[in-house]
Motif scaffolding. Structure first.
Motif, PDB file in Angstrom:
ATOM      1  N   UNK A 358      42.731  56.401  47.042  1.00 52.28           N
ATOM      2  CA  UNK A 358      43.055  55.728  48.308  1.00 52.28           C
ATOM      3  C   UNK A 358      43.197  54.233  48.118  1.00 52.28           C
ATOM      4  N   UNK A 359      42.209  53.680  47.369  1.00 51.54           N
ATOM      5  CA  UNK A 359      42.209  52.234  47.144  1.00 51.54           C
ATOM      6  C   UNK A 359      43.435  51.820  46.337  1.00 51.54           C
ATOM      7  N   UNK A 360      43.702  52.543  45.221  1.00 49.88           N
ATOM      8  CA  UNK A 360      44.824  52.167  44.364  1.00 49.88           C
ATOM      9  C   UNK A 360      46.133  52.289  45.121  1.00 49.88           C
ATOM     10  N   UNK A 361      46.188  53.330  45.938  1.00 54.17           N
ATOM     11  CA  UNK A 361      47.366  53.546  46.750  1.00 54.17           C
ATOM     12  C   UNK A 361      47.640  52.341  47.636  1.00 54.17           C
ATOM     13  N   UNK A 362      46.552  51.815  48.200  1.00 56.74           N
ATOM     14  CA  UNK A 362      46.680  50.636  49.056  1.00 56.74           C
ATOM     15  C   UNK A 362      47.260  49.465  48.293  1.00 56.74           C
ATOM     16  N   UNK A 363      46.711  49.231  47.073  1.00 56.33           N
ATOM     17  CA  UNK A 363      47.192  48.069  46.322  1.00 56.33           C
ATOM     18  C   UNK A 363      48.662  48.231  45.962  1.00 56.33           C
ATOM     19  N   UNK A 364      49.073  49.482  45.686  1.00 59.02           N
ATOM     20  CA  UNK A 364      50.455  49.691  45.274  1.00 59.02           C
ATOM     21  C   UNK A 364      51.394  49.638  46.472  1.00 59.02           C
ATOM     22  N   UNK A 365      51.047  50.381  47.507  1.00 57.59           N
ATOM     23  CA  UNK A 365      52.006  50.525  48.594  1.00 57.59           C
ATOM     24  C   UNK A 365      51.879  49.434  49.645  1.00 57.59           C
ATOM     25  N   UNK A 366      50.644  49.125  49.996  1.00 58.22           N
ATOM     26  CA  UNK A 366      50.487  48.198  51.100  1.00 58.22           C
ATOM     27  C   UNK A 366      50.685  46.752  50.643  1.00 58.22           C
ATOM     28  N   UNK A 367      50.043  46.408  49.476  1.00 61.91           N
ATOM     29  CA  UNK A 367      50.077  44.995  49.064  1.00 61.91           C
ATOM     30  C   UNK A 367      51.031  44.743  47.903  1.00 61.91           C
ATOM     31  N   UNK A 368      51.337  45.781  47.149  1.00 61.82           N
ATOM     32  CA  UNK A 368      52.168  45.646  45.949  1.00 61.82           C
ATOM     33  C   UNK A 368      51.656  44.518  45.063  1.00 61.82           C
ATOM     34  N   UNK A 369      50.361  44.525  44.917  1.00 61.50           N
ATOM     35  CA  UNK A 369      49.736  43.425  44.178  1.00 61.50           C
ATOM     36  C   UNK A 369      48.733  43.999  43.182  1.00 61.50           C
TER      37      UNK A 369
END
Lengths: 432, 591, 363, 59
Positions: A358-369
Motif C-alpha cells: 500500500x505504502x509503495x503504491x502510494x509513492x509510485x502512483x500518488x507522489x511519483x517520488x
C-alpha cells in the motif's frame, strides 16, 4: 646567532603590532544570541516570514524555570524579510545581541513554502558554515510560527534538549522519519532519491469534547478503528504535554513538497530505508476476530533491495528480516509455540506485505517520488555516470513494480511463557 | 655608540662565527656491543665519524693543556722542611689570627729518642674532635714512645706506617692541597723536617642526616634522599649501584669557594665522549663561588633560553643509579641535596622514579595521566578561550547556555578573566610556599577557595573559569619535574595570548613553534625529544608507554652507550626452564 | 656551517608523506571526484600506481648517484647551465606550490573560523612558522615531522572513522564514474598530485644511502596513496556525485558530520588543529627547499640571510591572485596538469643525460 | 594619503633589502658573481613586489 634571534623577535613584533590593535574574530559568548529554532513561512509583505527562538541566558542559571517574567526559556522573534540573512539583520535592529545560527536545533518550513520549493533556502543553509548538518527538517502543516509557538514553554524547561530529543523518537515510535539536513539537502539534489521531512503541526483539539476521527486515515488502511499511526500531525485525539505534534512525513520531489504520509506509512517508509529501529505494533489476531496481538517489532537485519530494469522499467525486489517480541495477546490464544506461532508469524508477514505494498503504491502512483532511495541501488546496473544520467530514474520511478518478501519471527514471548485466559467463576472448570 | 653599533650589526651581513656543537656520537672504542639494524646502516659512515671524534678529542686536549699551564703554579710542591716556615705560610693563608675558628695545635713527637716539633690544623666545627684526639694526637704524642721494632726507615714512612692509626691519611706536597682538605673537614699535620704534610679525613659536618626526599615522593620505592654532604651522597649512590666500574671523579669548582664535586659514571657503559664533555664543561667554569647545583645547572646547560630544563636535578639516589646504568653521567656537588644527571630527554622530565617500580599497567596508567596533565597545564585555558571566543559551535548547547548565563554579569572580556585568575593562582601558589610553617598549605587552599568563591560572588569571574584554572593548576602539579612545571606554566601564558588572537589557529601555530624549538634543542649532545624525534629504534613504544621490566632489554639508543643491551632477550629464564631445561640452559650459557 | 645533517627513513618518509597528503585537506578529494565522478577511488589508485611506476624508473636510473641530489645530477648532466636551469625550475615550482598553498590554506581558514580577519593577518601566522622553520633548518623540521605527522595522520583517520555512519557504498556506483577514457587517459596527467616527490630528490643528500632513498620513496608514495585513497573513498561515498562537486573543502564537510550523541557535535574546529599543522609543515618544508635550492644553485655560503626577503616575496606573490576561485583555477588547471613533467620527466631526462655524459660518474 | 602602517612596513622592507644587498656584496667579494646578482635581484623583488601590492592593488 644573536642577530638571527633579533630578526625573529623583530618579526614577532611586526606581527604583534597589528594584533594588539584588534582581535578580529573574537566574540564573547555573552555577546551572542543563539537561535535554537528557526521557522520559515511565506510572508505577507515579503518573501519570507522568519520566526526565531533565541535562547535566554538565564535559562540554565537557576536550574529550573528560567526568566522572571513569562517563564519562557527563549525569546521568540518574527520578522518578514526577503531572505534568511537579511532577516537576521532586521532582527538585530531590535535584539541586543548579535544573532548566531550555530546552535540551531531545528528548521521548520511551512508546507505552503515547501510546496513552492525550498531550493534557495537550502542553498543558503549549506553555504553558511553556521548551520548544523545534522539538524532535522520539519514541515509544519499550517505555519511554522504557530508550530514553534505551540512548543509549550511551561512543560519544556530546556528547549534545546526538547528539540534534540523529540526528533529522535523515530527510534522507538517509528512514526516520524529520520531526517537530517545533510541527507535532506543531498537527496533534494540527487538523481536517485527524494527527500522527506518530518510532518509537524499544532494539535487541533483543545478539549476532550472536540475529539473526532474525521481526519484519521484508518479507513484508508481498511481498519475499523484507528491505530496509533493512522493520523497526520495535529489530528491525534490527545491532550496535554506540548501542543506541537510530530507524526508522519512530508514527501518531496526534488526541493518541492508533493504530499503527506501518515504515521503508519512512515513506519513502512522507515522499514524500506532501513532506519527502523523498533516500535510497538498492533496486528489483527489471525485466529480471533476483533482482537489484536501486540508486538514489539525490531529489524533483525537491514532490508535487502534488489533492483532490476526490465524493458526499461524498474522492478524492485525487497526482502525484510524482522523479529518481534510478544507484548500482549488479547485473545489469550497460545501463540508462544507450535503451530500457533507459525500461524501468527505468517499472518504478520502477510499483514506487513499488504501494508508495505500500500505504502509503495502510494509513492509510485500518488507522489511519483522515490523517497526510499531505490535509485541508489539501481545505479549499480550502469557502468558510467553518463549512462545513469541518461536513464532518468526519477521519471521512470512511476513505472516501478515491486515484489516484497518478509521473514518474520517471534523471538521472545515477553515475561509470560504461556498465555492463559483469565478464569472467571463460570468458565473456571472448563479451561482446566 | 652602542645602539649605533647594534643597528649596524643588524643591517649589515656578517659571516657567522663557526660554532662546533657537541653531538653525542657512537663511541669508537665500543666492542662486544650488539649492533642493531640502524647501527649497521650507519656502518659506512662510521669511519668519517671516528675522524670527527679524533678531531674533537684533539681539540679537547689542546684546551686541557691550556688549562693546565694556568694552574701549574699551584701544583709545584711548596712545603718547606722548616716547620716555622710552613707555619708562617699557613698563618698567612688562613689569615691568622683574624680567623677565629682555625685551630693550630702545636705539639712534639718523640721518635727514636728525638723530639720533633709538629702542628696540626683543622677547623673547629668541621671535624670530629674525638677522632683527632684518639687517632691522631694520642698516637703521635704518646704511642711514639713505645718500643720501636724497625729502624732505618725515614720518619715519613715510619709515621705513616707505624704511628698514625687513622684510616684516611694522605700525603700532601703543596699547601693548597692541605688547605683544600682542611676546608673539606680534614686536618693537616705538619712535621718539622719533612717537606710533606699529612692530611687526615676527620670530617664531621654539621648537617642533616639522610631523610626522606622532600620533593620527589613515591609510594612504592626507596625512601632515602640526598643530603647536603658530598660523601654521604656518593655513598648513597654506591650503596645501591654495586658495580665495579662505577667511577667517582673528583673535581673542584669555584676559584674561591673551591667546592668539591664528583662526576660519577659507569666506566664501561657511559660513552667516553660524553664523560669527556661533562668534564670539559665543568672544568671550564670560571666562577668565584658556587652554592648549589641549581647554579651549576645554569653554567653547563646547552641552551639557556629553552624553557624546559636540560639537566635533571633529583634528590633520589635510586633515580640517579638507574640513570647511571643507562650510561648517563651524574654530577654530585658538595652542599647541594640535588644531584644533576646529564643528558636528559623530554621523557625523563616527564616520568617519575616510581614508574620503574610499579607493575607496567599501573605505571602506564600514570604516564597517560601525566601526559594529559601536561596537555592540560599547557593548553586548557588557551583552549577554553579559543572555544568561547571563536568556536562557539563546538560547545554543547546546554553547556554553552550555562557559560553564557554565568558570563552575563562579568564585566571583563574573557581574556582578562583568564589572566586575572591565572595570575592570582600563581600568587596563591607562591605565597603558599613562602608562608612559614605548617599553616602554608592550609592557607593556600583556603585562600584559593575563598578567593574563588568571592570572585564568583562579586561577578568578577565566571564560575566555569574557576574550574578551568583549578584543573590547569592540578595539571601543572602532576608534572613530576619541578623545573618542567615552571616551563609549562610560562608557556601557558604564551598560548593564552595566541588563542586570544586567533583561536585554534593560534594554538596550532604555537604548538608548531614550540615543537620546532624543543626538537632543535640538545642536552649534552642528545636531541631533547630524543626517542621520538629523531626516532630511534623502539622510539614510540618506549617513549610514551613503558614495557614490562623484563622486556626493557636495551639501553636508550640515543645514549650511544658502550653496551647497548641491559639484559638478554630472555631475562626471565625460569619460563623456558619448564619447557626444555637443558637446551635453553646451555644456550644461555653460551650466549 | 657544513654540518652534515643526516636523518633516517622515518623522518624523510614523514616529510614526503605530509607534503603529498597536505592537499587532502584542500581539494584533492574533490579533484578526484571531478575527474572520475563516482569512480574517484579507482582514479586515486590509478594515479598512485602511475606515480610508483614513475618512481621505479627514476630510482633504477638513480642508483649510481648515491647521495647526490637533483642539482648535482643536473651539473653532471649539463654543467653549470644545467644546474642553474634546473635550480630555477625547482624554485619556481616549489615557489608556486608554497604561495598557492599559503593562500589557499589561509583563505580556507578565513572561510571556516576567522571570517572577519583580513587575509594578511592569517597569512602572518603562516609566515612566522615559515621563517622559524627555515631558520632552524632541515634537522629541526625533520624531527618535528617525525611525531607531528603521526598525530596528523591519527587525527585524519579519526575524522574518517567519525563519519562511518554516513558512508553509503551506493554512492560509489556506477562503478566507472565518468568513464574509462576520462579516468585512464585524461586523468593520467593528474599524477601531478604526487608532484611533491620532487622534494625527495632534493632530500637525497640527507639520506645518504641509495637504499634509504629507495625505501623512503616507496614508503612515502605508498602511505600517501593510502591516505589519498581513504580521503577520496570516504568523500565520494559520503557525498553523492553531483553534490560532492559543490563542496569547497571536502574534509571539512566530512568533519562537520561527526556526531557522537548529543554532546560531541560540530567538532570540525578540532580538525582545524591537524589541518593547520599539516599545512604549516608543508609550507615550512617547501620554503626551506626553495632556499636550499637557491643556495645550492648559486653556490652561496649561507641561506639564512635570504630567509626574510624570500618570505616577503612568497607572501606578496600569494596576494596577487584576486580571489579564491582564481587561485584554485591556477593550481588545479595549470599547475596540477603539468607538474608531472617537472616531477617525473625532468629527473628521468637528467639521469639519462648524466649517464650519457659519463659512463662512470666519479663518486 | 599613504597610511602610517604602510610607511612602517616599507621602512622594514627597505631594511631587509639593505641587509640582503650587504650579503650580496659579501658574496660578490668572494668572486661569486652570478650568486651576487641573483641576491640583488631577490632584494629588488622583495622591495618592489610588496610595495606594488600595498599601494597599487587592493587586497
Amino acid at each position: 646567532m644573536a642577530r638571527g634571534k633579533l630578526l625573529v623577535i623583530f618579526l614577532m613584533l611586526a606581527i604583534i603590532c597589528p594584533v594588539m590593535t584588534s582581535c578580529f574574530d573574537a566574540k564573547e559568548v555573552d555577546d551572542m544570541g543563539f537561535v535554537i529554532a528557526l521557522g520559515l513561512d511565506k510572508g505577507k509583505t515579503n518573501a519570507l516570514r522568519m520566526t526565531l527562538q533565541i535562547a535566554k541566558p538565564m535559562a540554565g542559571d537557576n536550574g529550573g524555570g528560567g526568566g522572571k517574567d513569562d517563564g519562557l526559556p527563549y525569546a521568540q522573534f518574527s520578522v518578514e524579510a526577503p531572505s534568511i540573512y537579511s532577516g537576521l539583520n532586521m532582527i538585530n535592529t531590535s535584539a541586543s545581541k548579535q544573532i548566531s545560527l550555530t546552535h540551531i536545533k531545528v528548521v521548520v518550513f511551512s508546507s505552503e513554502l515547501a510546496r513552492e520549493g525550498l531550493g534557495p533556502y537550502l542553498h543558503a543553509m549549506v553555504r553558511g558554515r553556521e548551520f548544523r548538518p545534522n539538524m532535522p527538517i520539519v514541515v509544519a502543516r499550517n505555519t511554522a510560527e504557530e508550530y514553534l509557538e505551540s512548543v509549550d514553554p511551561k512543560l519544556v524547561v530546556n528547549a534545546t534538549k526538547y528539540y534534540e530529543l523529540v526528533y529522535q523518537s523515530y527510534k522507538y515510535t517509528g512514526l516520524i522519519p529520520k531526517v537530517e539536513f545533510h541527507d535532506f539537502y543531498l537527496s533534494s539534489e540527487s538523481l536517485c532519491k527524494n527527500p522527506v521531512a518530518i510532518l509537524g503541526n499544532t494539535a487541533k483539539f483543545q478539549s476532550v469534547d472536540e475529539f473526532d476521527l474525521k481526519d484519521s486515515t484508518y479507513l484508508e488502511h481498511g481498519r475499523s478503528s484507528p491505530f496509533e499511526g493512522d493520523f497526520y500531525a495535529g489530528d491525534i485525539p490527545a491532550l496535554g504535554g506540548s501542543r506541537s505534534e510530530n507524526i508522519g512525513l512530508a514527501v518531496f520531489d526534488g526541493d518541492r513538497m508533493v504530499g503527506e504520509l501518515d504515521g503508519t506509512n512512515t513506519t513502512f517508509h522507515l522499514l524500506c530505508t532501513g532506519d527502523f529501529v523498533h516500535s510497538y505494533w498492533n496486528v489483527p489476531d489471525p485466529l480471533s476476530e476483533g482482537h489484536y496481538v501486540l508486538l514489539d517489532i525490531k529489524q533483525s537485519r537491514k532490508p535487502r533491495h534488489h533492483v532490476e530494469i526490465v524493458e526499461g522499467k524498474p522492478v524492485i525486489h525487497l526482502t525484510f528480516n524482522l523479529e518481534g517480541d510478544l507484548l500482549s495477546v488479547q485473545s489469550t490464544i497460545d501463540y508462544e509455540a507450535g503451530d500457533n506461532s507459525m500461524i501468527l508469524e505468517s499472518a504478520v508477514e502477510s499483514y506487513i506485505i499488504d501494508q508495505l505494498l500500500q505504502y509503495l503504491d502510494k509513492t509510485v502512483n500518488e507522489f511519483q517520488s522515490d523517497i526510499c532511495g531505490f535509485g541508489t541501488h539501481a545505479r549499480g546496473l550502469f557502468t558510467t555516470w553518463a549512462e545513469w544520467e541518461a536513464y532518468q530514474w526519477k521519471s521512470k520511478y512511476k513505472d516501478a513494480t515491486f515484489t516484497v518478501d518478509v521473514n518474520f519471527k517471534v523471538r521472545r514471548p515477553g515475561l509470560i511463557l504461556r498465555s492463559k485466559s483469565s478464569v472467571t467463576s463460570e468458565s473456571g472448570s472448563d479451561t482446566q | 655608540m652602542d645602539i649605533k653599533k647594534r643597528i649596524k650589526n643588524l643591517l649589515f651581513f656578517h659571516e657567522p662565527q663557526m660554532e662546533k656543537p657537541f653531538i653525542l656520537k657512537e663511541d669508537s672504542s665500543s666492542d662486544g656491543r650488539d649492533n642493531s639494524d640502524i647501527e649497521k646502516n650507519k656502518e659506512g659512515s662510521r669511519k668519517k665519524k671516528n675522524e670527527d671524534l679524533l678531531l674533537l678529542k684533539k681539540l679537547e686536549k689542546i684546551k686541557l693543556t691550556d688549562k693546565k699551564e694556568g694552574s701549574d703554579k699551584e701544583e709545584k710542591p711548596d712545603i718547606s722542611k722548616q716547620l716555622s716556615e710552613n707555619k708562617r705560610v699557613i698563618e698567612e693563608r688562613f689569615s691568622i689570627p683574624l680567623n677565629g675558628d682555625l685551630i693550630i695545635r702545636k705539639f712534639d713527637i718523640t721518635v727514636k729518642d728525638s723530639v720533633i716539633a709538629a702542628f696540626l690544623i683543622f677547623f673547629d666545627g668541621l671535624v670530629d674532635t674525638k677522632v683527632i684526639n684518639d687517632d691522631i694526637l694520642q698516637p703521635l704524642m704518646l704511642l711514639s714512645n713505645l718500643d720501636i721494632k724497625s729502624d732505618g726507615e725515614n720518619i715519613l714512612n715510619y709515621i705513616r706506617s707505624h704511628i698514625l692509626p687513622h684510616n684516611q691519611l694522605k700525603e700532601a706536597r703543596t699547601h693548597q692541597e692541605v688547605i683544600d682538605e682542611v676546608y673539606f673537614g680534614g686536618c693537616g699535620l705538619y712535621i718539622d723536617g719533612l717537606d710533606t704534610a699529612f692530611t687526615a679525613d676527620v670530617k664531621e659536618f654539621p648537617g642533616r642526616s639522610v631523610e626522606r626526599p622532600n620533593n620527589e615522593l613515591v609510594i612504592r620505592g626507596p625512601q632515602e634522599g640526598f643530603t647536603e654532604s658530598l660523601r654521604s651522597n656518593t655513598g648513597l649512590i654506591r650503596k645501591r649501584l654495586m658495580d665495579q666500574k662505577l667511577i667517582t671523579e673528583n673535581i673542584i669548582i669555584g676559584r674561591r669557594s673551591r667546592t668539591p664535586c664528583s662526576i660519577m659514571y659507569v666506566k664501561d657503559i657511559a660513552n667516553d665522549s660524553l664523560v669527556a664533555e661533562v668534564r670539559r664543561r665543568l672544568k671550564s667554569i670560571e666562577v668565584d663561588h658556587i652554592m648549589d647545583t641549581g647554579e651549576l645547572e645554569q653554567f653547563i646547560e646547552d641552551d639557556p633560553s629553552l624553557p624546559t630544563p636540560q639537566v635533571m636535578a633529583t634528590e633520589r639516589p635510586d633515580r640517579v643509579c638507574s640513570m647511571l646504568t643507562e650510561g648517563r653521567v651524574a654530577i654530585v656537588m658538595h652542599g647541594s641535596p640535588f644531584v644533576l644527571v646529564v643528558p636528559v630527554t623530554s621523557n625523563d622530565i616527564m616520568y617519575s622514579a616510581e614508574d620503574q617500580y610499579l607493575r607496567f599497567p599501573y605505571s602506564n596508567l600514570l604516564r597517560i595521566i601525566r601526559i594529559l596533565a601536561l596537555l592540560m597545564s599547557l593548553l586548557l585555558p588557551a583552549i577554553f578561550l579559543a572555544i568561547t571566543n571563536y568556536h562557539h559551535e563546538m560547545i554543547p548547547t546546554d553547556l554553552l547556555l550555562a557559560i553564557l548565563s554565568a558570563r552575563e554579569k562579568v564585566p571583563f572580556p574573557s581574556v582578562v578573566e583568564v589572566f586575572l585568575m591565572e595570575i592570582s593562582f600563581e600568587l596563591i601558589r607562591e605565597a603558599g610556599i613562602r608562608i612559614p610553617g605548617p599553616i602554608g598549605p592550609t592557607l593556600g587552599i583556603i585562600g584559593a577557595l575563598i578567593l574563588g568563591q568571592a570572585a564568583v560572588e562579586a561577578n568578577i569571574v565566571s564560575p566555569i573559569l574557576i574550574i578551568v584554572v583549578a584543573v590547569t593548576g592540578l595539571g601543572s602539579f602532576a608534572i613530576p619535574n619541578f623545573s618542567a612545571g615552571f616551563a609549562f606554566r610560562i608557556l601557558r601564558f604564551g598560548f593564552i595570548i595566541l588563542s586570544a588572537i586567533s583561536g585554534f589557529l593560534g594554538i596550532t601555530v604555537g604548538l608548531v613553534l614550540m615543537g620546532l624549538w624543543m626538537v632543535n634543542a640538545k642536552s649534552f649532545g642528545v636531541p631533547f625529544v630524543s626517542p621520538v624525534a629523531p626516532r630511534t629504534s623502539g622510539g614510540f613504544s618506549d617513549a610514551v608507554l613503558k614495557s614490562p621490566v623484563w622486556k626493557q632489554e636495551k639501553r636508550p639508543d640515543y645514549m650511544n652507550a658502550k653496551k647497548g643491551r641491559k639484559q638478554p632477550h630472555i631475562s626471565r629464564r625460569w619460563i623456558n626452564r619448564d619447557v626444555d631445561s637443558n637446551k635453553s640452559d646451555s644456550e644461555d650459557n653460551n650466549g | 656551517m657544513k654540518k652534515k645533517t643526516v636523518f633516517g627513513n622515518w623522518e624523510a618518509g614523514a616529510i614526503i608523506s605530509n607534503l603529498i597528503c597536505a592537499k587532502v585537506f584542500l581539494d584533492s578529494p574533490r579533484l578526484a571526484v571531478e575527474t572520475a565522478g563516482t569512480a574517484a577511488w579507482i582514479f586515486t589508485i590509478y594515479i598512485a600506481i602511475l606515480a610508483i611506476i614513475g618512481f621505479t624508473v627514476i630510482q633504477r636510473l638513480y642508483k649510481p648517484y648515491e647521495g647526490k641530489d637533483l642539482l648535482d645530477i643536473a651539473e653532471l648532466a649539463a654543467g653549470n647551465i644545467g644546474r642553474v636551469f634546473v635550480g630555477l625550475v625547482i624554485i619556481l615550482c616549489l615557489g608556486w606550490s608554497t604561495t598557492a598553498y599559503m593562500r589557499l590554506f589561509s583563505e580556507n581558514m578565513k572561510l571556516i573560523s576567522l571570517t572577519t580577519s583580513p587575509l594578511s593577518f592569517v597569512e602572518l601566522f603562516y609566515m612566522v612558522c615559515l621563517v622559524v622553520g627555515a631558520y632552524l633548518g632541515m634537522e629541526a623540521l625533520s624531527r618535528l615531522h617525525a611525531f607531528a605527522v603521526i598525530i596528523i595522520a591519527a587525527g585524519f583517520l579519526l575524522i574518517m572513522l567519525g563519519v562511518v555512519n554516513y558512508i553509503d557504498l551506493g554512492n560509489l556506483l556506477p562503478i566507472l564514474g565518468n568513464g574509462a577514457e576520462k579516468i585512464f587517459i585524461k586523468g593520467a596527467s593528474k599524477v601531478s598530485a604526487f608532484f611533491e616527490i620532487l622534494v625527495l630528490f632534493l632530500l637525497a643528500p640527507f639520506l645518504k644511502k641509495y637504499q634509504n632513498f629507495r625505501a623512503t620513496g616507496y614508503w612515502s608514495l605508498g602511505l600517501s596513496a593510502v591516505f589519498l585513497l581513504i580521503s577520496s573513498f570516504v568523500f565520494s561515498s559520503v557525498f553523492p556525485y553531483p553534490s560532492s562537486l559543490e563542496r569547497t573543502i571536502p574534509i571539512f564537510h566530512i568533519a562537520r558530520l561527526i556526531k557522537l550523541g548529543r554532546f560531541f557535535q560540530r567538532v570540525e574546529s578540532l580538525f582545524l588543529f591537524i589541518w593547520a599543522a599539516s599545512s604549516l609543515l608543508y609550507i615550512s618544508v617547501t620554503f626551506y627547499f626553495i632556499l636550499f635550492t637557491f643556495q645550492k644553485t648559486f653556490q652561496l655560503d649561507y641561506y639564512k640571510p635570504l630567509i626574510i626577503p624570500f618570505a616577503i616575496i612568497i607572501m606578496s606573490v600569494s596576494f596577487i591572485p584576486s580571489d579564491f576561485t582564481e587561485i584554485i583555477g591556477y593550481e588545479v588547471n595549470l599547475f596540477r596538469n603539468w607538474a608531472w613533467i617537472v616531477a617525473f620527466v625532468m629527473p628521468v631526462l637528467l639521469l639519462i643525460l648524466a649517464r650519457l655524459r659519463k659512463k662512470k660518474p666519479a663518486r | 594619503m599613504i597610511p602610517v602602517e604602510y610607511i612602517v612596513l616599507i621602512a622594514f622592507l627597505l631594511c631587509v633589502a639593505f641587509y640582503t644587498v650587504s650579503y650580496g656584496i659579501w658574496i660578490w667579494k668572494k668572486r661569486n658573481r652570478l650568486g651576487a646578482v641573483m641576491i640583488f635581484l631577490v632584494a629588488i623583488i622583495a622591495v618592489i613586489l610588496p610595495i606594488y601590492i600595498l599601494i597599487f592593488r587592493e587586497v
